[in-house]
Design an enzyme around this catalytic site. Structure first.
Site, PDB file in Angstrom:
ATOM      1  CE1 TYR A 108      14.534  -1.366  -0.155  1.00 26.80           C
ATOM      2  CE2 TYR A 108      15.310  -3.042  -1.206  1.00 26.80           C
ATOM      3  CZ  TYR A 108      14.644  -1.948  -1.201  1.00 26.80           C
ATOM      4  OH  TYR A 108      14.262  -1.498  -2.488  1.00 26.80           O
ATOM      5  CE  LYS A 181      13.080   1.593  -1.633  1.00 24.00           C
ATOM      6  NZ  LYS A 181      13.294   1.000  -2.876  1.00 24.00           N
ATOM      7  CG  ASN A 425       9.320  -6.090  -2.889  1.00 25.36           C
ATOM      8  OD1 ASN A 425       9.857  -7.307  -3.029  1.00 25.36           O
ATOM      9  ND2 ASN A 425       9.627  -4.969  -3.563  1.00 25.36           N
TER      10      ASN A 425
HETATM   11  N1  LIG Z   1      10.793  -5.371  -7.086  1.00 21.98           N
HETATM   12  C1  LIG Z   1      10.692  -3.869  -7.063  1.00 21.98           C
HETATM   13  O1  LIG Z   1      11.624  -3.293  -7.229  1.00 21.98           O
HETATM   14  C2  LIG Z   1       9.552  -3.296  -6.619  1.00 21.98           C
HETATM   15  C3  LIG Z   1       8.635  -3.708  -6.497  1.00 21.98           C
HETATM   16  N2  LIG Z   1       7.247  -3.364  -6.261  1.00 21.98           N
HETATM   17  C4  LIG Z   1       6.097  -4.049  -5.637  1.00 21.98           C
HETATM   18  O2  LIG Z   1       4.993  -4.033  -6.711  1.00 21.98           O
HETATM   19  C5  LIG Z   1       3.910  -3.917  -6.042  1.00 21.98           C
HETATM   20  C6  LIG Z   1       2.872  -2.850  -6.645  1.00 21.98           C
HETATM   21  O3  LIG Z   1       3.155  -1.709  -6.083  1.00 21.98           O
HETATM   22  P1  LIG Z   1       2.948  -0.214  -6.804  1.00 21.98           P
HETATM   23  O4  LIG Z   1       2.974  -0.338  -8.245  1.00 21.98           O
HETATM   24  O5  LIG Z   1       3.454   0.649  -6.079  1.00 21.98           O
HETATM   25  O6  LIG Z   1       1.388  -0.400  -6.488  1.00 21.98           O
HETATM   26  P2  LIG Z   1       0.193   0.305  -7.161  1.00 21.98           P
HETATM   27  O7  LIG Z   1      -0.979   0.422  -6.278  1.00 21.98           O
HETATM   28  O8  LIG Z   1       0.557   1.454  -7.871  1.00 21.98           O
HETATM   29  O9  LIG Z   1      -0.260  -0.810  -8.259  1.00 21.98           O
HETATM   30  C7  LIG Z   1      -0.666  -2.008  -8.252  1.00 21.98           C
HETATM   31  C8  LIG Z   1      -1.514  -2.407  -9.278  1.00 21.98           C
HETATM   32  O10 LIG Z   1      -1.870  -3.617  -9.359  1.00 21.98           O
HETATM   33  C9  LIG Z   1      -3.316  -3.832  -9.538  1.00 21.98           C
HETATM   34  N3  LIG Z   1      -3.989  -4.870  -8.774  1.00 21.98           N
HETATM   35  C10 LIG Z   1      -4.410  -4.907  -7.467  1.00 21.98           C
HETATM   36  N4  LIG Z   1      -5.062  -5.958  -7.346  1.00 21.98           N
HETATM   37  C11 LIG Z   1      -5.062  -6.635  -8.705  1.00 21.98           C
HETATM   38  C12 LIG Z   1      -5.758  -7.854  -8.981  1.00 21.98           C
HETATM   39  N5  LIG Z   1      -6.324  -8.788  -8.052  1.00 21.98           N
HETATM   40  N6  LIG Z   1      -5.798  -8.226 -10.175  1.00 21.98           N
HETATM   41  C13 LIG Z   1      -4.905  -7.555 -10.983  1.00 21.98           C
HETATM   42  N7  LIG Z   1      -4.336  -6.345 -10.974  1.00 21.98           N
HETATM   43  C14 LIG Z   1      -4.434  -5.917  -9.371  1.00 21.98           C
HETATM   44  C15 LIG Z   1      -3.686  -2.570  -9.297  1.00 21.98           C
HETATM   45  O11 LIG Z   1      -4.970  -2.033 -10.121  1.00 21.98           O
HETATM   46  C16 LIG Z   1      -2.724  -1.484  -9.606  1.00 21.98           C
HETATM   47  O12 LIG Z   1      -2.852  -1.280 -10.956  1.00 21.98           O
HETATM   48  C17 LIG Z   1       4.059  -3.944  -4.413  1.00 21.98           C
HETATM   49  O13 LIG Z   1       4.114  -5.196  -3.971  1.00 21.98           O
HETATM   50  C18 LIG Z   1       5.538  -3.214  -4.690  1.00 21.98           C
HETATM   51  O14 LIG Z   1       6.004  -3.920  -3.504  1.00 21.98           O
HETATM   52  C19 LIG Z   1       6.982  -1.698  -6.356  1.00 21.98           C
HETATM   53  C20 LIG Z   1       8.129  -1.134  -6.752  1.00 21.98           C
HETATM   54  C21 LIG Z   1       9.677  -1.873  -6.772  1.00 21.98           C
HETATM   55  C1  LIG Z   2      11.086  -2.176  -3.565  1.00 24.06           C
HETATM   56  C2  LIG Z   2      10.149  -1.156  -3.657  1.00 24.06           C
HETATM   57  O1  LIG Z   2      10.649   0.078  -3.953  1.00 24.06           O
HETATM   58  C3  LIG Z   2       8.680  -1.376  -3.503  1.00 24.06           C
HETATM   59  O2  LIG Z   2       8.387  -2.805  -3.178  1.00 24.06           O
HETATM   60  O3  LIG Z   2       7.991  -0.462  -3.306  1.00 24.06           O
HETATM   61 MG   LIG Z   3       9.063   1.357  -3.304  1.00 25.18          MG
END
Ligand SMILES: NC(=O)C1=CN([C@@H]2O[C@H](COP(=O)(O)OP(=O)(O)OC[C@H]3O[C@@H](n4cnc5c(N)ncnc54)[C@H](O)[C@@H]3O)[C@@H](O)[C@H]2O)C=CC1
Ligand SMILES: CC(=O)C(=O)O
Ligand SMILES: [Mg+2]
Length: 569
Positions: A108, A181, A425
């Site tokens: 993962y 997953k 991540n």
């Molecule tokens: N820990 C967890 O369980 C999870 C973590 N994530 C992480 O969250 C991150 C985002 O994933 P998603 O939401 O799917 O992507 P996404 O593309 O939907 O969202 C990213 C957001 O960050 C903003 N962004 C990008 N560059 C920026 C900057 N320089 N300043 C301010 N805002 C900025 C974008 O405008 C967008 O709104 C990834 O790294 C992903 O791995 C996502 C899902 C689960």
């Molecule tokens: C953990 C997860 O779902 C992500 O980083 O997109």
């Molecule tokens: Mg995810």
């Protein structure tokens, strides 16, 4: 994916097969390798095909673990475990379960990200179902090729590969996030692997590097237009729900617009959830609730900044807003405790934005006197921290290092126990490392991260770092829905999951983590599933009665990585 000539006899709890000899060894579901008994070797035609000594599963695991440890890199470990998964499913899961701390980061996040980027190069064997937008008529036959019937499927994880973790569009390689997953589902949530299907919806890729790469294994064209895309998603959902009426449909790593549109369209139509929006929202709420417990300040008094207002960030905001409403705030008061930052800075009503971001946009007059960053085109995170003095800072931006030392020092100057959650991540994209956050706040920060981090020692206190990752929610969420025979995933089920995770830890001791340890993921998932099944009953979506024995039922439903008899028929 293994198909006939094998069937599971539920009553006798044994595999029955017409396969013989090498065909048995080639089937990862049946294969026990050197652990086949003498009787099985005789009846299945295996004599002479494996060395004579009969080993136990524990002996095999010890050897497999040494082979795992001997690999020179994390990617090599991923390839090693993938090949074990392809050879012997029970042994793979036994190794995963026994060494979850070490294997989870390989199967993962973070290493799955590298495996996805390298998919077309490290490819050995297919796993899962590859559905192509160029062949929508084949969706049904492709799903049926899994060999599974209407009552045989509990769960399907699908991705279109557009927004893998924080590393973007990796096209067909996204199949590995569905596979990863599902491995977590089985190792952590006890979901029977033979009753799951990983899917990639190959709708093209916009990554030029892949389109130009002669090795690339997916459709070599750009992502299709929205009408074609939506029609393909509809074909997938219609077919999957018709063929497998009881299956949970899990959506993973879609781009923000598609993720939200799909969830809105299908969440009231079938048993489905989006992990990045809802699973992440729930695990974040769990981490914040733990932080709130340690900080001693009630939830509804916190000021929360969410950096990265995308799929995950707004999912996080939605569940925090709902939790603040439950704590007594009006919807407006709750929303006003959340400040969301996107690419052009703080969301304000004078900006163009996505529909789902809209509720969080701040009125222009509220920020009238704040300084604006002309390069950014809006109000920066630094200015926001200066003005709002947040007590909680969440990173879902995919921007490694965005939580800088001056920013964190300023935050920590006005709050005793800042709650800081760099959730992005894989590891290099974390907005800050726990060691930095503890150093810059002199050990006062309450920290959890999306990818795993080792404990940090600061001034002789050892700080355990909880993993604020949806892996603490989705296995139990789906398990609870399956046991309850739920017809849908409600907000109440997500809230119940968040509270169940938070209840697994006492965050008040010095250095205690905000989330339970990874090695306890199976217990955590059982607790989550129990709470989710109860919530399903409360919300009227359970098709079975949920009584006092629900925890026992959940535990009994969890698949264990043990060998079952294999009988020649
Ligand atoms: N820990 C967890 O369980 C999870 C973590 N994530 C992480 O969250 C991150 C985002 O994933 P998603 O939401 O799917 O992507 P996404 O593309 O939907 O969202 C990213 C957001 O960050 C903003 N962004 C990008 N560059 C920026 C900057 N320089 N300043 C301010 N805002 C900025 C974008 O405008 C967008 O709104 C990834 O790294 C992903 O791995 C996502 C899902 C689960
Ligand atoms: C953990 C997860 O779902 C992500 O980083 O997109
Ligand atoms: Mg995810």
């Amino acid at each position: 994916m293994n198909t006939q000539p094998v069937s599971w006899n539920r009553d006798l709890e044994r595999w029955e097969t017409t396969a013989r000899g090498r065909a048995v060894l080639a089937n990862s579901r049946l294969n026990k390798g050197t652990a086949f008994t003498e009787e099985e070797r005789q009846s299945l035609g295996l004599i002479g095909l494996i060395p004579p000594r009969v080993l136990t599963l524990e002996q095999q695991m010890s050897r497999a673990y040494s082979q795992f440890l001997a690999q020179p890199s994390d990617l090599a470990k991923n390839v090693n475990l993938t090949s074990l998964h392809d050879r012997n499913e029970v042994l793979f899961y036994r190794l995963m379960c026994e060494h979850l701390d070490e294997t989870l980061p390989i199967v993962y996040t973070p290493t799955v990200g590298t495996a996805i980027q390298r998919y077309s190069y490290e490819y050995r064997r297919p796993r899962g179902i590859y559905l192509s937008v160029d062949a929508p008529k084949e969706v049904e036959s492709s799903l049926l090729a899994s060999g599974l019937g209407p009552d045989d499927v509990d769960l399907i994880v699908a991705t279109d590969g557009e927004a893998i973790l924080g590393i973007g569009d990796w096209g067909v390689g996204g199949i590995n996030i569905s596979v990863g997953k599902l491995a977590v589902y089985t190792a952590a949530g006890g979901i029977d692997p033979s009753r799951t299907i990983p899917v990639v919806l190959d709708v093209g890729t916009n990554r030029q590097e892949l389109l130009d790469d002669p090795h690339y294994l997916g459709n070599r064209h750009p992502r299709v237009d929205q009408d074609t895309y939506d029609a393909f998603i509809e074909t997938y959902v219609e077919t999957a729900t018709r063929l497998y009426p009881n299956a949970v449909l899990h959506w993973e790593d879609f781009g923000p617009d598609n993720a939200r549109r799909i969830l809105g369209r299908y969440r009231n139509r079938c048993l489905t959830f989006n992990d990045d929006v809802q699973g992440t929202g729930a695990v974040n709420l769990a981490a914040v609730l733990s932080g709130v417990q340690a900080s001693g300040t009630p939830l509804h008094e916190h000021r929360v900044v969410i950096f990265g207002a995308g799929t995950a960030g707004i999912g996080v905001a939605d569940q925090l807003r709902d939790a603040m409403k439950s704590a007594g705030l009006t919807p407006d008061e709750a929303t006003r405790r959340l400040w969301c930052v996107a690419r052009h800075g703080l969301l304000t009503q004078d900006m163009a934005m996505r529909d789902f971001q809209d509720p969080y946009a701040r009125a222009a007059d509220e920020v009238a006197g704040w300084s604006r960053d002309t390069d950014l085109g809006g109000i920066s995170l630094a200015e926001l921290v200066h003005q709002v003095k947040p007590t909680v800072l969440i990173g879902t931006s995919g921007q490694g290092g965005a939580f800088t030392e001056p920013l964190i020092r300023e935050m920590a100057a006005s709050v005793d126990r800042p709650i800081i959650l760099p959730m992005s991540n894989p590891t290099p994209l974390a907005e800050a490392t726990p060691a930095q956050l503890l150093e810059w706040t002199d050990g006062r920060a309450l920290v959890a991260t999306g990818s795993p981090f080792a404990p940090v020692t600061h001034r002789s206190t050892v700080y355990q770092i909880g993993q604020a990752n949806n892996a603490f929610v989705f296995p139990g969420l789906s398990l609870g829905a399956i046991v309850a025979q739920a017809t849908g995933i409600t907000d109440g089920m997500l809230t119940a999951a968040a509270h169940a995770v938070a209840e697994q830890v006492d965050s008040t001791a010095p250095g205690a983590p905000l989330l339970p340890p990874t090695r306890q993921l199976r217990q955590t998932s059982a607790a989550v599933a129990t709470a989710v099944a109860r919530a399903a009953a409360r919300d009227g979506v359970a098709r079975t009665t949920i009584g006092d024995d629900i925890n026992t039922r959940v535990r009994a439903a969890m698949w264990q990585p043990n060998y079952r008899p294999v009988v020649a028929i």
